[in-house]
Every structure is written in structure tokens, then in C-alpha cells.
Write a protein that holds these residues in place. Structure first.
Motif, PDB file in Angstrom:
ATOM      1  N   ASP A   1      22.498  51.823  51.360  1.00 49.77           N
ATOM      2  CA  ASP A   1      21.037  52.033  50.565  1.00 49.77           C
ATOM      3  C   ASP A   1      21.372  52.259  49.089  1.00 49.77           C
ATOM      4  OD1 ASP A   1      18.431  52.494  50.250  1.00 49.77           O
ATOM      5  OD2 ASP A   1      18.099  53.613  51.731  1.00 49.77           O
ATOM      6  N   VAL A   2      20.360  52.505  48.375  1.00 51.58           N
ATOM      7  CA  VAL A   2      20.533  52.855  47.003  1.00 51.58           C
ATOM      8  C   VAL A   2      21.338  54.301  46.974  1.00 51.58           C
ATOM      9  CG1 VAL A   2      19.245  53.663  45.057  1.00 51.58           C
ATOM     10  CG2 VAL A   2      18.195  51.788  46.169  1.00 51.58           C
ATOM     11  N   ASN A   3      22.398  54.140  46.140  1.00 51.70           N
ATOM     12  CA  ASN A   3      23.277  55.233  45.725  1.00 51.70           C
ATOM     13  C   ASN A   3      24.559  54.991  46.463  1.00 51.70           C
ATOM     14  OD1 ASN A   3      21.854  56.645  43.536  1.00 51.70           O
ATOM     15  ND2 ASN A   3      20.907  57.713  45.005  1.00 51.70           N
ATOM     16  N   ALA A   4      24.633  54.084  47.260  1.00 52.61           N
ATOM     17  CA  ALA A   4      26.032  53.935  47.970  1.00 52.61           C
ATOM     18  C   ALA A   4      26.898  53.092  47.193  1.00 52.61           C
ATOM     19  CB  ALA A   4      25.499  52.885  49.240  1.00 52.61           C
ATOM     20  N   GLN A   5      27.985  53.093  47.573  1.00 56.87           N
ATOM     21  CA  GLN A   5      29.354  52.503  46.922  1.00 56.87           C
ATOM     22  C   GLN A   5      29.958  51.179  47.517  1.00 56.87           C
ATOM     23  OE1 GLN A   5      32.307  54.764  44.448  1.00 56.87           O
ATOM     24  NE2 GLN A   5      33.583  54.080  45.853  1.00 56.87           N
ATOM     25  N   ILE A   6      29.859  50.251  46.706  1.00 51.36           N
ATOM     26  CA  ILE A   6      30.700  49.004  47.310  1.00 51.36           C
ATOM     27  C   ILE A   6      31.933  48.958  46.480  1.00 51.36           C
ATOM     28  CG2 ILE A   6      30.530  46.325  47.369  1.00 51.36           C
ATOM     29  CD1 ILE A   6      27.404  46.786  47.827  1.00 51.36           C
ATOM     30  N   THR A   7      33.009  48.751  47.168  1.00 51.33           N
ATOM     31  CA  THR A   7      34.525  48.672  46.665  1.00 51.33           C
ATOM     32  C   THR A   7      34.898  47.095  46.969  1.00 51.33           C
ATOM     33  OG1 THR A   7      34.646  50.823  47.172  1.00 51.33           O
ATOM     34  CG2 THR A   7      36.931  49.429  46.709  1.00 51.33           C
ATOM     35  N   LEU A   8      35.344  46.552  45.879  1.00 51.88           N
ATOM     36  CA  LEU A   8      35.972  45.227  45.968  1.00 51.88           C
ATOM     37  C   LEU A   8      37.369  45.100  45.312  1.00 51.88           C
ATOM     38  CD1 LEU A   8      32.779  43.253  44.518  1.00 51.88           C
ATOM     39  CD2 LEU A   8      33.311  43.754  46.953  1.00 51.88           C
ATOM     40  N   ARG A   9      38.199  44.048  45.877  1.00 49.99           N
ATOM     41  CA  ARG A   9      39.400  43.889  45.262  1.00 49.99           C
ATOM     42  C   ARG A   9      39.705  42.501  44.921  1.00 49.99           C
ATOM     43  NH1 ARG A   9      43.268  45.180  49.629  1.00 49.99           N
ATOM     44  NH2 ARG A   9      42.667  43.199  50.285  1.00 49.99           N
ATOM     45  N   TYR A  10      40.301  42.268  43.590  1.00 46.91           N
ATOM     46  CA  TYR A  10      40.435  40.783  43.296  1.00 46.91           C
ATOM     47  C   TYR A  10      41.847  40.775  42.726  1.00 46.91           C
ATOM     48  CZ  TYR A  10      39.735  42.532  38.536  1.00 46.91           C
ATOM     49  OH  TYR A  10      39.692  43.232  37.251  1.00 46.91           O
ATOM     50  N   ASN A  11      42.314  39.413  42.383  1.00 47.63           N
ATOM     51  CA  ASN A  11      43.744  39.130  42.220  1.00 47.63           C
ATOM     52  C   ASN A  11      43.889  38.725  40.676  1.00 47.63           C
ATOM     53  OD1 ASN A  11      44.430  39.413  44.950  1.00 47.63           O
ATOM     54  ND2 ASN A  11      43.978  37.651  45.551  1.00 47.63           N
ATOM     55  N   LEU A  12      45.075  39.247  40.004  1.00 42.06           N
ATOM     56  CA  LEU A  12      45.435  38.833  38.702  1.00 42.06           C
ATOM     57  C   LEU A  12      46.912  38.177  38.798  1.00 42.06           C
ATOM     58  CD1 LEU A  12      44.448  41.653  36.506  1.00 42.06           C
ATOM     59  CD2 LEU A  12      43.151  39.669  36.862  1.00 42.06           C
ATOM     60  N   THR A  13      47.280  37.264  38.146  1.00 46.91           N
ATOM     61  CA  THR A  13      48.351  36.455  38.037  1.00 46.91           C
ATOM     62  C   THR A  13      49.271  36.845  36.666  1.00 46.91           C
ATOM     63  OG1 THR A  13      47.513  34.886  39.510  1.00 46.91           O
ATOM     64  CG2 THR A  13      49.293  34.332  38.357  1.00 46.91           C
ATOM     65  N   LEU A  14      50.522  36.780  36.850  1.00 50.28           N
ATOM     66  CA  LEU A  14      51.229  37.143  35.764  1.00 50.28           C
ATOM     67  C   LEU A  14      51.547  35.463  35.273  1.00 50.28           C
ATOM     68  CD1 LEU A  14      53.008  38.893  33.738  1.00 50.28           C
ATOM     69  CD2 LEU A  14      54.812  38.739  35.386  1.00 50.28           C
ATOM     70  N   TYR A  15      51.421  35.351  33.904  1.00 46.04           N
ATOM     71  CA  TYR A  15      51.716  34.041  33.399  1.00 46.04           C
ATOM     72  C   TYR A  15      52.626  34.003  32.235  1.00 46.04           C
ATOM     73  CZ  TYR A  15      50.602  29.833  30.965  1.00 46.04           C
ATOM     74  OH  TYR A  15      50.683  28.518  30.304  1.00 46.04           O
ATOM     75  N   ASP A  16      53.633  32.994  32.424  1.00 50.68           N
ATOM     76  CA  ASP A  16      54.412  32.748  31.413  1.00 50.68           C
ATOM     77  C   ASP A  16      54.211  31.313  31.205  1.00 50.68           C
ATOM     78  OD1 ASP A  16      55.652  35.348  30.864  1.00 50.68           O
ATOM     79  OD2 ASP A  16      56.890  35.096  32.380  1.00 50.68           O
ATOM     80  N   PRO A  17      54.370  30.843  29.812  1.00 52.50           N
ATOM     81  CA  PRO A  17      53.971  29.423  29.605  1.00 52.50           C
ATOM     82  C   PRO A  17      54.783  28.582  30.459  1.00 52.50           C
ATOM     83  CG  PRO A  17      54.549  30.612  27.602  1.00 52.50           C
ATOM     84  CD  PRO A  17      54.686  31.680  28.647  1.00 52.50           C
ATOM     85  N   GLY A  18      54.142  27.756  31.291  1.00 49.27           N
ATOM     86  CA  GLY A  18      54.590  26.994  32.297  1.00 49.27           C
ATOM     87  C   GLY A  18      55.015  27.578  33.393  1.00 49.27           C
ATOM     88  N   THR A  19      54.583  28.935  33.768  1.00 50.61           N
ATOM     89  CA  THR A  19      55.388  29.482  34.732  1.00 50.61           C
ATOM     90  C   THR A  19      54.215  30.394  35.454  1.00 50.61           C
ATOM     91  OG1 THR A  19      57.533  29.419  34.124  1.00 50.61           O
ATOM     92  CG2 THR A  19      57.184  30.891  36.005  1.00 50.61           C
ATOM     93  N   PHE A  20      54.054  30.410  36.723  1.00 48.25           N
ATOM     94  CA  PHE A  20      53.154  31.393  37.378  1.00 48.25           C
ATOM     95  C   PHE A  20      53.980  31.995  38.277  1.00 48.25           C
ATOM     96  CE2 PHE A  20      50.192  27.615  36.062  1.00 48.25           C
ATOM     97  CZ  PHE A  20      49.283  28.321  35.568  1.00 48.25           C
ATOM     98  N   VAL A  21      53.689  33.345  38.260  1.00 49.05           N
ATOM     99  CA  VAL A  21      54.629  34.407  39.246  1.00 49.05           C
ATOM    100  C   VAL A  21      53.712  35.045  40.140  1.00 49.05           C
ATOM    101  CG1 VAL A  21      56.420  36.126  39.191  1.00 49.05           C
ATOM    102  CG2 VAL A  21      55.982  34.893  37.308  1.00 49.05           C
TER     103      VAL A  21
END
Length: 358
Positions: free
Chosen positions: A130-150
């Protein structure tokens, strides 16, 4: 020619009003980096060509909508203690403009200063919030070097407070462009949707990004350009078709200038919509132009018939006028009036009647 122009203009405006999305050109791209400066860079490269080519046909500024990557729904969990793999997509909007396009059931719309969320009634029921409740989300970040994804290098958390429950406007209101914000079932899991402020979402993503860290799934940008049918006539049809075609090339060529932002699987800059020809599909405007060309002959024949009918009625009217004035004409002729003088008198009489009618 005037009749032909009017009829084809009416037909063109009918095409642009056929369905709610008929008059929208959509500029879209994706970005692997979300910061105020990166958003500004994208806008500086993409918006000026759109304004230059379509500005004269628009009566309002384009609306920006952000669409986040699909993020893991951490809480509330629909099954306590069990990872349900449910997810949520956040849609950003200009909240100042969104208020008149929703029906608030409870609470309010999100503010620009804080990361807040508004959801539909069905989403609130499904998540048991309901109103005032909390929603928690998670997303992904990627480390990038020129030409390489880690791989996946970071998994930031977003915590959003539910501030409102709403229902988006429907029918002829195209502000949401067929997005009803209702949850979608994907196999045994659910994809939920939420409304947030564009500014608040950009700030939240900015705080969680680090140097050389990029979204594993880019954030999509959509600008909706409304072509005002009342600003477009049939004489401008070729011009607007040519400008849309030129824009397709101009916008796609901006990908190189944005390569430092569009570094992963980001959507390249493109324009789409019913007025745009793409992927082998002919635009509504091109189809109408082809159809209008075939209608020119019938329209000209109809115009000729109308003109002939008008001439016929003029001849009948003149004949009746002369018949009614036969005695007066005979008297004038007997007193030495010339044919030119008699004709001038009749014309003067007709003009006086026409002026009186006007």
C-alpha cells in the motif's frame, strides 16, 4: 486545383488521425551510462536535427520517457524465503505533465527530488503493498575496458517508497502510448511496472555508477514527437516525407558520436512510428501519397463536372432574366439604345443584386 488540394488535405489529416499513434514519430535510443551529463550529450546530438526537420509541423514539445532495464524484485517477495525471479521495469516520465493523464486512486505521484514510485491497483494487490510501503530492486553493472567486458561486476540496490496508486488514462489520451502499467506474466514469474520521475531515476542511477561501470542492460530513451494534423496540408506531404527520410539517416549517423555512451547492447538511435518507413514497411504517409495520386483524375473530372453545372445554371439564369426583361428591352431598342448599353444595364443590375446578397 483548390478543390483537389482541399480534398487531399482532408484525406491526409484523416490518415494522421486514424488511430491515436498515427501522428507520432518516435525517437529512441539506449544508453549504457546514465548521468545528467550523458543524458545532456544524447539530447545535444539527437534533438536538434529532429527539431530542425519536424519543428514546423509540431504544436507541442516532445515528451521523454525512460525505460529501465528489467530489475530483480527483491522485496516484497511473493513467496517468503524463496527467490521468485519476479522483476520490475521502471518507466520515467515528466511528472509535471503526467498528472492530467492519470486517475489517482490513493496517495500522489512521485516527486522529482526523491526516488519514489507509483503503481497500479492490480500491482499493489499482487505485491500486497500500500502507500508508504517499500519496494527493493536490484540491477547489474558491468566493468568495461576498451574491447573487453568483465561480466557482472556490481549489483546495486534501489529502494523505492510507494507514494501513490493510480490508473493511467486510456482511450484517446495517448500520453502513455499504450503502456497500461499492468503486470505481465512471464511463464511462472511476473514482470511488474512502476512510474517514477525522469529526474529522480537519472539521479538514482548516477549515484550507483562508478568509473568504467556500465549497465549490463541499457536504459532506453523515447521521445514522442506529435505531428499536428492541422499544421500539415497536402502541398507539404512531399516535404515531410523527405524530411523524415533524411532524419532516418541523420539520426543513425549519430551512433558514432555517442560510442562512449552506447558501449554495450544499447539500442542505436533510430526513429520509428506509423509516419516512418522502416524494415520494409511502407509508412502511412507514403501509402497515402500513392493513393492520392491515383485519385487526382477522378477529382479533376468531378471538378470539371461541377464547373459545367455552374455554367449551365448561369445560362439558365441569364435566359430567365432576358425573358423577364423582353418588353423593357424592346422599348429601349425602339428609343435607340444599343445592344452594348442594354447589356451593360443588365450586367449592372446583376452585379447590384450580387453585392446585395453578399
Amino acid at each position: 486545383p483548390i478543390f483537389s488540394q482541399i480534398s487531399t488535405t482532408v484525406g491526409l489529416r484523416g490518415v494522421l488521425n486514424a488511430v491515436p499513434e498515427s501522428s507520432y514519430v518516435v525517437l529512441s535510443t539506449g544508453s549504457s551510462v546514465i548521468t545528467p551529463s550523458s543524458v545532456q550529450t544524447i539530447e545535444q546530438h539527437l534533438l536538434p536535427p529532429m527539431q530542425k526537420n519536424l519543428g514546423e509541423y509540431m504544436s507541442e514539445a516532445p515528451e521523454l520517457t525512460l525505460s529501465s532495464q528489467k530489475m530483480d524484485l527483491i522485496a516484497p517477495n511473493l513467496q517468503d524465503g524463496i527467490d521468485t525471479y519476479n522483476s520490475m521495469v521502471l518507466y520515467g516520465a515528466n511528472i509535471a505533465h503526467a498528472g492530467s493523464h492519470v486517475t489517482l486512486i490513493k496517495g500522489r505521484l512521485p516527486h522529482d527530488s526523491n526516488l519514489e514510485i507509483a503503481i497500479t491497483q492490480s500491482t499493489a494487490v499482487a505485491l500486497n503493498v500500500d502507500v508508504n510501503a517499500q519496494i527493493t530492486l536490484r540491477y547489474n553493472l558491468t566493468l568495461y575496458d576498451p574491447g573487453t567486458f568483465v561480466g557482472s561486476s556490481a549489483t546495486p540496490i534501489l529502494k523505492l517508497r510507494v507514494v501513490g496508486i493510480f490508473k493511467p488514462a486510456s482511450g484517446k489520451d495517448v500520453f502513455w502510448h499504450e503502456n497500461n502499467f499492468e503486470e505481465e506474466r512471464q511463464g511462472t514469474f511476473f514482470l511488474f511496472k512502476g512510474l517514477v520521475s525522469n529526474d529522480a531515476l537519472i539521479q538514482a542511477f548516477t549515484q550507483s555508477q562508478k568509473l568504467h561501470m556500465f549497465f549490463q542492460q541499457p536504459v532506453d530513451f523515447y521521445w514522442f514527437y506529435h505531428l499536428d494534423p492541422l499544421r500539415i496540408s497536402s502541398t507539404q506531404l512531399n516535404d515531410i516525407i523527405g524530411k523524415i527520410s533524411a532524419l532516418q539517416v541523420l539520426i543513425s549517423n549519430q551512433q558514432g558520436a555517442l560510442r562512449n555512451i552506447l558501449v554495450t547492447d544499447a539500442r542505436p538511435p533510430t526513429i520509428s512510428g506509423l509516419p516512418v518507413s522502416a524494415y520494409g514497411n511502407t509508412s502511412d504517409l507514403l501509402r497515402y501519397r500513392d493513393r492520392a495520386a491515383t485519385l487526382q483524375t477522378p477529382i479533376l473530372l468531378l471538378t470539371l463536372q461541377v464547373l459545367l453545372l455552374v455554367l449551365f445554371f448561369l445560362m439558365i439564369t441569364a435566359d430567365l432574366l432576358v425573358s423577364r426583361q423582353a418588353d423593357a428591352i424592346a422599348v429601349l431598342r425602339s428609343r435607340g439604345a444599343s445592344r452594348r448599353q442594354i447589356m451593360g444595364a443588365l450586367i449592372t443590375q446583376s452585379l447590384a443584386l450580387a453585392i446585395a446578397v453578399l
